[in-house]
Design a protein around this motif. Structure first.
Motif, PDB file in Angstrom:
ATOM      1  N   TYR A 134       0.835  -1.190   0.000  1.00 63.21           N
ATOM      2  CA  TYR A 134       0.000   0.000   0.000  1.00 63.21           C
ATOM      3  C   TYR A 134       0.879   1.253   0.000  1.00 63.21           C
ATOM      4  N   THR A 154      -2.837   5.266  -2.136  1.00 63.50           N
ATOM      5  CA  THR A 154      -3.850   4.491  -1.417  1.00 63.50           C
ATOM      6  C   THR A 154      -4.784   5.408  -0.641  1.00 63.50           C
ATOM      7  N   LEU A 178      -8.120   5.338   2.126  1.00 62.58           N
ATOM      8  CA  LEU A 178      -9.078   4.670   3.000  1.00 62.58           C
ATOM      9  C   LEU A 178     -10.442   5.300   2.764  1.00 62.58           C
ATOM     10  N   PHE A 218     -13.986   5.478   4.221  1.00 62.97           N
ATOM     11  CA  PHE A 218     -14.785   5.190   5.413  1.00 62.97           C
ATOM     12  C   PHE A 218     -16.231   5.538   5.076  1.00 62.97           C
ATOM     13  N   VAL A 274      -7.860   0.746  12.444  1.00 64.76           N
ATOM     14  CA  VAL A 274      -7.592   0.905  11.009  1.00 64.76           C
ATOM     15  C   VAL A 274      -7.465   2.379  10.651  1.00 64.76           C
ATOM     16  N   LEU A 275      -8.364   3.201  11.175  1.00 63.96           N
ATOM     17  CA  LEU A 275      -8.306   4.631  10.886  1.00 63.96           C
ATOM     18  C   LEU A 275      -7.021   5.240  11.423  1.00 63.96           C
ATOM     19  N   ALA A 309      -4.118   4.132   9.222  1.00 66.65           N
ATOM     20  CA  ALA A 309      -4.141   4.815   7.927  1.00 66.65           C
ATOM     21  C   ALA A 309      -3.625   6.244   8.069  1.00 66.65           C
ATOM     22  N   VAL A 364      -7.484   9.877   3.362  1.00 65.56           N
ATOM     23  CA  VAL A 364      -8.683   9.448   4.087  1.00 65.56           C
ATOM     24  C   VAL A 364      -9.884  10.165   3.498  1.00 65.56           C
ATOM     25  N   VAL A 386      -9.282   1.156   0.111  1.00 64.51           N
ATOM     26  CA  VAL A 386      -9.512   0.239   1.224  1.00 64.51           C
ATOM     27  C   VAL A 386     -10.828   0.646   1.861  1.00 64.51           C
ATOM     28  N   SER A 432      -8.401  -6.564  10.047  1.00 60.74           N
ATOM     29  CA  SER A 432      -7.766  -5.295  10.398  1.00 60.74           C
ATOM     30  C   SER A 432      -6.301  -5.522  10.781  1.00 60.74           C
TER      31      SER A 432
END
Length: 209
Positions: A7, A12, A14, A16, A50-51, A54, A61, A142, A199
């Motif tokens: 990654y 990359t 994330l 959410f 995970v947050l 990241a 994000v 992701v 995770s």
């Protein structure tokens, strides 16, 4: 089924999906729907981990929010879906309500992107998500958030069709039943996702970059 994935932080993002109080907080309108599965998975802790990972790895994000209900929604539509009509009936994520506020632990920080609201299940359909990802040269997405077999799956499938590398985090989402969660990850997921990780596995992959 997953192959080892690297990654690159610059490439990359994330995604959410729907970190609203109505989904994640006690007293939220949809929390009872997912509570059993979410509690069994340790959903909130996994989302936090995970947050945090990241952010520490400097991934992009993105918050991918569902449309916030307003009076009159769908009244003039030709064929809203049963899913949309049900949400309207219960006034899920009603604009200006507590339920449509971010769950406090997952509110976006400065510099993080809040995408235009999606009306259906996909975070890409009729939003600016694809444009915003491409302008940041993102190639890998992701997915975490809710619900595994609706918005997560629809967003992931759309991402795959658009050419993105897609990773699902199986314990950073939930569904209305264990069967729905199983089908999302073990039946449907392998038809479009490039990696389906826990995770812990995802965080380990970030640590190896």
């Amino acid at each position: 089924m997953s192959q080892p994935t690297s990654y690159d932080p610059g490439r990359t993002a994330l995604l959410f999906v729907d970190p609203y109080n109505d989904f994640l907080a006690e007293g939220g309108k949809l929390w009872p729907l997912v509570k059993q599965v979410a509690t069994g998975l340790g959903l909130h802790d996994n989302l936090r981990k995970v947050l945090a990972a990241a952010r520490a790895a400097d991934l992009h994000v993105f918050i991918v929010p569902h449309h916030q209900w307003e009076k009159g929604d769908f009244e003039t539509w030709d064929h809203p879906t049963p899913y949309q009509l049900g949400a309207a009936h219960h006034q899920v994520f009603a604009k200006g309500s507590w339920g449509a506020e971010w769950f406090p632990d997952f509110a976006p920080r400065a510099g993080e992107i809040v995408v235009k609201e999606h009306w259906g299940a996909s975070g890409f359909a009729n939003t600016d998500l694809d444009l915003l990802l491409k302008q940041r040269k993102v190639t890998h997405v992701v997915l975490i958030g809710l619900i595994a077999n609706t918005c997560i799956e629809a967003t992931g499938r759309f991402a795959s069709e658009l050419g993105y590398h897609v990773t699902l985090i199986r314990d950073a989402t939930a569904a209305a039943s264990p069967e729905a969660l199983h089908n999302a990850h073990d039946v449907n997921g392998p038809t479009y996702a490039h990696a389906i990780l826990t995770s812990h596995e995802f965080i380990a992959a970030l640590d190896s970059v």
